[in-house]
Motif scaffolding. Structure first.
Motif, short mmCIF file in Angstrom:
data_model
loop_
_atom_site.label_atom_id
_atom_site.label_comp_id
_atom_site.label_asym_id
_atom_site.label_seq_id
_atom_site.Cartn_x
_atom_site.Cartn_y
_atom_site.Cartn_z
N VAL A 52 0.84 -1.20 0.00
CA VAL A 52 0.00 0.00 0.00
C VAL A 52 0.88 1.24 0.00
O VAL A 52 2.09 1.18 0.17
N ASP A 53 0.21 2.41 -0.19
CA ASP A 53 0.93 3.68 -0.03
C ASP A 53 0.91 4.08 1.45
O ASP A 53 0.48 3.30 2.31
N GLY A 54 1.34 5.29 1.75
CA GLY A 54 1.47 5.69 3.16
C GLY A 54 0.23 6.34 3.74
O GLY A 54 0.35 7.14 4.67
N ILE A 101 7.41 1.32 -1.85
CA ILE A 101 8.67 2.07 -1.86
C ILE A 101 8.59 3.23 -2.85
O ILE A 101 9.12 4.32 -2.59
N VAL A 102 7.92 3.01 -3.97
CA VAL A 102 7.80 4.08 -4.97
C VAL A 102 7.10 5.29 -4.37
O VAL A 102 7.56 6.43 -4.52
N HIS A 103 5.99 5.05 -3.67
CA HIS A 103 5.26 6.16 -3.05
C HIS A 103 6.12 6.86 -1.99
O HIS A 103 6.12 8.09 -1.87
N LEU A 104 6.84 6.06 -1.21
CA LEU A 104 7.65 6.65 -0.14
C LEU A 104 8.77 7.51 -0.70
O LEU A 104 9.06 8.60 -0.18
N VAL A 105 9.41 7.04 -1.77
CA VAL A 105 10.48 7.83 -2.40
C VAL A 105 9.91 9.13 -2.96
O VAL A 105 10.50 10.21 -2.82
N ARG A 106 8.74 9.05 -3.61
CA ARG A 106 8.11 10.26 -4.15
C ARG A 106 7.80 11.26 -3.03
O ARG A 106 8.03 12.46 -3.17
N TYR A 156 8.00 -5.77 -3.86
CA TYR A 156 8.07 -4.33 -4.08
C TYR A 156 7.15 -3.96 -5.23
O TYR A 156 7.08 -4.64 -6.25
N THR A 157 6.49 -2.83 -5.12
CA THR A 157 5.45 -2.46 -6.08
C THR A 157 5.99 -1.70 -7.28
O THR A 157 5.21 -1.23 -8.10
N THR A 158 7.30 -1.57 -7.39
CA THR A 158 7.86 -0.77 -8.46
C THR A 158 7.37 -1.23 -9.83
O THR A 158 6.95 -0.43 -10.65
#
Length: 429
Positions: free
Chosen positions: A260-262, A283-288, A362-364
């Motif tokens: 999920v996202d955050g 991880i993609v959402h967290l990096v963004r 990982y959702t990347t």
């Protein structure tokens, strides 16, 4: 320019040496096919000639097939003695115009006196080939408006299709969408990705932002499958709770890892429905979200430090990388390390697995590749006239993407074996 005279009944019925009876081309000798092709090619001088020939051949083939259907319906061929006193007979023809990717083709469809003949190839009232409907839906899936689609078909094929007709064709998808949305699901999906994309929709004479909620599962065979689409005004944990409850009611009883996202409250909503599921933050959402606080000139350096966190081999190594991030950037961007610490419990879920399995979790690749397809369709349309229109477009875009999902996700066998050990007793026998 090649000029075709009107075909006679004899030619249409397949008795002419220049006609190809419906369904027999594959059984013709190769030499006969070459001879026929050679005869036709003598008169072809341009692409327009090829198109004209294609239209004429399609007309001959369809009309021949319709006559064959009528023969079968009546139980006897034209002029056959068996038709005398049968109680039904041929009753001339009705004209109609068939629209397709070859343009408009006039047809003569046969009738019976009793009015009981129901053609199957071109049904009563049908004025379009199924392929044209498929093309309309494919263009609609790319986010084109009904008027854009009508203009495109006119330009490509010279086929006049009104925007109202295009809308009628796309409306036929709605029943399919509803059936698909309520279909039963498998009892176990090892991995489930949940995400939302913002779209603009007309509502109450104004344009508002809504969220298209997407659930993407990976089944026991390792194949990706979109489990459903839901449209709501906001993306909140409360709405996701209703989504998860619906998935459970449709048969999904267990999930091992949910990505999920955050979103605040998301893990709590998940544990309400699937208490044994592990939650992995995207991880993609967290990096963004991390880069949202960073100046452009520092982005490359921050990304390098962040990569050391989620690419670490162990949790201890990841913790040291987080400390490095704080040392390098807390003086300038104090919110960066705090953001990762706040979600740390759900960042390190994937560290329970070896690197190849972590890449599966990982959702990347999984959800982001799907989101790119959906975003392309959404961006082409920009603003949707209704919720229903948005759901139809996204469903068709998802359907197109799913056609390419023919292989299981990478390293799936290793992942499944690991799941069998990690979640012992939860895999169906």
């Amino acid at each position: 320019m090649l000029i075709f005279r009107k075909a006679s009944d004899t030619e249409v019925s397949g008795e002419s040496t220049m006609s190809v009876p419906f369904g027999t081309a594959n059984s013709m000798p190769h030499s006969e096919l070459e001879r026929l092709a050679g005869e036709l090619a003598k008169h072809i001088k341009s692409e327009q000639d090829i198109a004209a020939l294609s239209r004429q051949l399609l007309k001959l083939t369809v009309e021949s097939a319709l006559k064959a259907e009528l023969d079968e319906h009546l139980g006897y061929e034209r002029h056959a003695p068996a038709g005398r006193g049968s109680g039904n007979s041929r009753n001339g023809y009705s004209g109609k115009t068939l629209k397709g990717d070859l343009g408009e083709i006039p047809l003569q469809t046969p009738r019976d006196r009793n009015g009981t003949f129901e053609p199957q190839l071109i049904a009563k009232g049908q004025t379009r080939l199924a392929r044209l409907d498929s093309q309309i839906l494919a263009l609609y899936a790319k986010g084109m408006t009904t008027r854009d689609i009508a203009d495109t078909l006119q330009e490509l094929y010279g086929t006049e299709v009104s925007p109202a007709l295009v809308a009628k064709v796309t409306d036929t998808v709605w029943d399919t969408v509803q059936t698909w949305q309520s279909r039963p699901l498998e009892t176990v999906y090892p991995i489930l990705y949940l995400d939302g994309l913002v779209i603009k929709v007309h509502q109450d004479n104004r344009v508002i932002n809504k969220t298209m909620h997407v659930a993407l599962g990976v089944n026991l065979a390792g194949h990706k499958e979109v489990l459903g689409l839901w449209l709501a005004e906001t993306e909140g944990a409360k709405f996701w709770l209703s989504v998860l409850t619906e998935l459970q009611n449709r048969g999904l009883k267990d999930v091992f890892v949910i990505c999920v996202d955050g979103l605040t409250g998301f893990p709590e909503a998940i544990r309400t429905v699937y208490p044994r599921a592990q939650v992995q933050l995207c991880i993609v959402h967290l990096v963004r979200n991390t880069l949202r606080y960073v100046a452009d000139k520092d982005c490359r350096a921050v990304v390098a430090d962040v990569k050391r966190i989620y690419q670490a081999a162990t949790v201890a190594e990841a913790e040291r990388a987080l400390e490095t991030l704080a040392e390098h950037w807390d003086g300038k961007y104090p919110s960066l390390s705090r953001l990762w610490l706040r979600h740390w419990e759900h960042v390190i879920t994937a560290f329970d697995y070896p690197p190849d399995i972590r890449r599966v979790i990982y959702t990347t690749n999984a959800i982001e590749s799907l989101n790119s397809v959906i975003r392309k369709a959404i961006n082409n349309r920009r603003i949707f006239p209704s919720d229903r229109s948005a759901l139809k477009v996204v469903y068709l875009a998802v359907e197109q993407a799913a056609k390419k999902w023919t292989m299981p996700v990478q390293n799936w066998k290793q992942a499944l074996n690991r799941f069998a050990i990690q979640f012992e007793g939860r895999l169906p026998l």
